[in-house]
Design a protein around this motif. Structure first.
Motif, PDB file in Angstrom:
ATOM      1  N   MET A 269       0.694  -1.176  -0.110  1.00 12.76           N
ATOM      2  CA  MET A 269      -0.123  -0.087  -0.144  1.00 12.76           C
ATOM      3  C   MET A 269       0.809   1.269  -0.122  1.00 12.76           C
ATOM      4  SD  MET A 269      -3.189   1.117   2.602  1.00 12.76           S
ATOM      5  CE  MET A 269      -2.153   1.374   4.023  1.00 12.76           C
ATOM      6  N   GLY A 270       2.109   1.201   0.773  1.00  9.53           N
ATOM      7  CA  GLY A 270       2.846   2.336   0.889  1.00  9.53           C
ATOM      8  C   GLY A 270       3.290   2.457  -0.543  1.00  9.53           C
ATOM      9  N   TYR A 271       4.034   1.391  -1.152  1.00  7.48           N
ATOM     10  CA  TYR A 271       4.590   1.560  -2.349  1.00  7.48           C
ATOM     11  C   TYR A 271       3.569   2.021  -3.526  1.00  7.48           C
ATOM     12  CZ  TYR A 271       6.465   0.071  -6.974  1.00  7.48           C
ATOM     13  OH  TYR A 271       6.840   0.055  -8.228  1.00  7.48           O
ATOM     14  N   GLY A 272       2.143   1.647  -3.263  1.00 10.24           N
ATOM     15  CA  GLY A 272       1.193   2.279  -4.318  1.00 10.24           C
ATOM     16  C   GLY A 272       1.215   3.900  -4.128  1.00 10.24           C
ATOM     17  N   ILE A 273       1.028   4.214  -2.988  1.00  4.40           N
ATOM     18  CA  ILE A 273       0.954   5.705  -2.496  1.00  4.40           C
ATOM     19  C   ILE A 273       1.988   6.260  -3.426  1.00  4.40           C
ATOM     20  CG2 ILE A 273       0.929   7.306  -0.914  1.00  4.40           C
ATOM     21  CD1 ILE A 273      -0.789   5.322   1.004  1.00  4.40           C
ATOM     22  N   GLY A 274       3.405   5.870  -3.084  1.00  6.26           N
ATOM     23  CA  GLY A 274       4.334   6.656  -3.583  1.00  6.26           C
ATOM     24  C   GLY A 274       4.588   6.600  -4.818  1.00  6.26           C
ATOM     25  N   PHE A 275       4.379   5.280  -5.580  1.00  3.51           N
ATOM     26  CA  PHE A 275       4.475   5.192  -6.971  1.00  3.51           C
ATOM     27  C   PHE A 275       3.362   6.105  -7.741  1.00  3.51           C
ATOM     28  CE2 PHE A 275       3.712   2.663 -10.763  1.00  3.51           C
ATOM     29  CZ  PHE A 275       4.749   2.564 -11.445  1.00  3.51           C
ATOM     30  N   ALA A 276       2.264   6.270  -7.115  1.00  4.60           N
ATOM     31  CA  ALA A 276       1.231   7.309  -7.690  1.00  4.60           C
ATOM     32  C   ALA A 276       2.079   8.591  -7.930  1.00  4.60           C
ATOM     33  CB  ALA A 276       0.077   7.542  -7.102  1.00  4.60           C
ATOM     34  N   ALA A 277       2.585   9.191  -6.957  1.00  3.13           N
ATOM     35  CA  ALA A 277       3.265  10.482  -7.387  1.00  3.13           C
ATOM     36  C   ALA A 277       4.611  10.523  -8.234  1.00  3.13           C
ATOM     37  CB  ALA A 277       3.894  11.000  -5.951  1.00  3.13           C
ATOM     38  N   TYR A 278       5.202   9.188  -8.387  1.00  2.00           N
ATOM     39  CA  TYR A 278       6.322   9.001  -9.284  1.00  2.00           C
ATOM     40  C   TYR A 278       5.733   9.029 -10.660  1.00  2.00           C
ATOM     41  CZ  TYR A 278       9.830   6.205 -11.760  1.00  2.00           C
ATOM     42  OH  TYR A 278      10.857   5.666 -12.694  1.00  2.00           O
ATOM     43  N   MET A 279       4.589   8.328 -10.990  1.00  2.00           N
ATOM     44  CA  MET A 279       4.039   8.258 -12.290  1.00  2.00           C
ATOM     45  C   MET A 279       3.508   9.680 -12.699  1.00  2.00           C
ATOM     46  SD  MET A 279       4.723   5.391 -13.412  1.00  2.00           S
ATOM     47  CE  MET A 279       3.812   5.440 -14.833  1.00  2.00           C
TER      48      MET A 279
END
Length: 357
Positions: A269-279
Motif C-alpha cells: 500500500m505504501g509502495y502504491g501511494i508513493g508510486f502514484a506520485a512517481y508516475m
C-alpha cells in the motif's frame, strides 16, 4: 497475476503431488495463454479516440524505424552486461582489499572464482566495443530524425541531472525489497528467512499484497488530486519507504506467518501511494515538450533500469550481510531518492495523461 500463478504452482506441487517442473510449466503455459488471449481480445475491443489516426507513412520509413529501435535496444543490452561485469569485478576487488576488516567480515559473496572472474573480464571486453559500435550506429541512424529529436530534447531539458537522479533513485530501495522479499519469505529460518512455501508466498505476498498496492495507488492519486503534486510529494515519498521498517522487524523477530500478510499489505500500500506520485511526475516531465509520449516512454524505460540494477545491488548486500542488515541498508538507500525532491524542477500546474508524438 504473477503472484496468483505462484500460489497455483505451490498448490500443484504440494497438494497435487506434482513435480516442480510440471507445476511451473503448467502455470507458465496458463499465464502465456491468458496474456495472449487478453492481448488479442483487448486489441480489437478497447475504445479509441476519434482522432487516433496513424499519420501517413513514407515508403520504407517503417523499416528505418525498426532498424533504429533495434540499434538502441542492442546498445542498451550491451551496456547493461558491461555494467554488470564492472560491478562484479569491482566487488571482487573490494572483497580482496577489505574482506579482512572486522567491521565488514568476510565478503564471501563478492569473491569470484578464477573462472568466473575470467568470464566477466571476457564479457566486459566484448560488451564495451559492441556497445560503442551500436551506440555509434544509433546516433547515425537517429540523427535529424524525430526519434533523435525526441531523445535529444529529453536530455537537453531543464535540470535534467536532477530529473535523472530522481528517476534512478526514487524507487531503488523499494525495488530492492521487491527483489529480495520473496527470497526472504522462502528461505529457511536457519538462513534468516521465514520458511514459507510457495502457496503461502503467493497468498500473503501476492494476493494480499496486490490489494494493498491497488488501494495505495487509489489513495495516492486522490491525495495528489486534492493537494497537488508539490504539496503531496514529500508525504507520499515518506509513505512509500517507511513501511520497509516492517520487513526489518520481520527479519529481526521472525513473527508468526499470518503477520506477513499485514507486512505485505502495508508495504505494498505504501509502495502504491508513493508510486502514484512517481508516475504523475513523469507525466509532468513529459508535458514539458512536444514529444510527450516519447519522453514519457524514455523516462519509464530509465525507471526500469533502476529495477534491474537494484537486483545486482540487492544480491551483493544480502549475500554478505544477511536479511536484517539488508533491510537496514534498504532504509539508508531510500534517503538519496527522497532527497532528490529538493532539486527536481516542479511547478504547480495540472497534469494530464501523456499525449502527442
Amino acid at each position: 497475476c504473477t503472484s496468483i500463478l505462484v500460489m497455483i504452482a505451490g498448490i500443484l506441487e504440494k497438494e497435487a503431488h506434482r513435480s516442480p517442473a510440471f507445476a511451473w510449466g503448467a502455470v507458465l503455459f496458463v499465464g502465456a495463454a491468458v496474456y495472449g488471449a487478453g492481448r488479442i481480445v483487448l486489441g480489437f475491443s478497447l475504445p479509441k479516440p476519434a482522432d487516433d489516426i496513424a499519420p501517413p507513412t513514407v515508403s520504407g520509413e517503417n523499416w528505418k524505424n525498426l532498424a533504429r529501435t533495434l540499434c538502441i535496444v542492442v546498445t542498451a543490452f550491451f551496456v547493461y552486461f558491461a555494467l554488470q561485469s564492472i560491478v562484479r569485478i569491482g566487488a571482487n576487488g573490494l572483497a580482496h582489499s577489505l574482506g579482512s576488516l572486522p567491521l565488514l567480515g568476510e565478503l564471501h559473496g563478492w569473491l569470484l572464482t578464477p573462472d568466473a572472474l575470467r568470464a566477466d573480464e571476457v564479457q566486459l571486453l566484448q560488451c564495451v566495443p559492441a556497445a560503442a559500435l551500436f551506440g555509434w550506429l544509433s546516433l547515425r541512424l537517429t540523427r535529424h530524425t524525430p526519434t533523435g529529436e525526441a531523445f535529444g530534447t529529453f536530455f537537453r531539458q531543464e535540470r535534467i541531472g536532477a530529473v535523472l537522479a530522481f528517476i534512478l533513485f526514487y524507487r531503488m530501495s523499494e525495488a530492492m525489497v521487491g527483489k529480495i522479499a520473496p527470497l526472504f519469505l522462502k528461505d529457511t529460518p536457519q538462513k534468516g528467512g521465514m520458511g514459507m512455501n510457495l502457496e503461502q508466498i503467493g497468498f500473503y505476498n501476492g494476493t494480499i499484497g496486490v490489494f494493498g498496492i491497488i488501494l495505495g495507488g487509489i489513495l495516492g492519486g486522490l491525495i495528489v488530486s486534492r493537494l497537488g503534486l508539490r504539496r503531496a510529494f514529500w508525504p507520499l515519498a515518506i509513505a512509500m519507504h517507511t513501511p520497509n521498517l516492517l520487513y526489518l522487524w520481520a527479519a529481526a523477530t521472525h513473527p508468526p506467518i499470518p503477520a506477513i500478510g499485514i507486512v505485505a499489505f502495508v508495504d505494498q500500500m505504501g509502495y502504491g501511494i508513493g508510486f502514484a506520485a512517481y508516475m504523475v511526475y513523469l507525466m509532468w516531465v513529459a508535458q514539458r515538450s512536444s514529444y510527450r509520449t516519447s519522453h514519457y516512454a524514455i523516462a519509464t524505460g530509465l525507471g526500469v533500469l533502476t529495477i534491474q540494477t537494484s537486483g545486482i545491488l540487492s544480491g551483493i548486500i544480502q549475500t554478505n550481510f544477511g536479511y536484517v542488515n539488508f533491510f537496514i541498508a534498504v532504509m539508508l538507500l531510500a534517503v538519496p531518492g527522497v532527497l532528490t525532491l529538493l532539486f527536481i524542477p516542479l511547478e504547480d500546474r495540472s497534469v494530464a495523461a501523456p499525449t502527442g508524438q
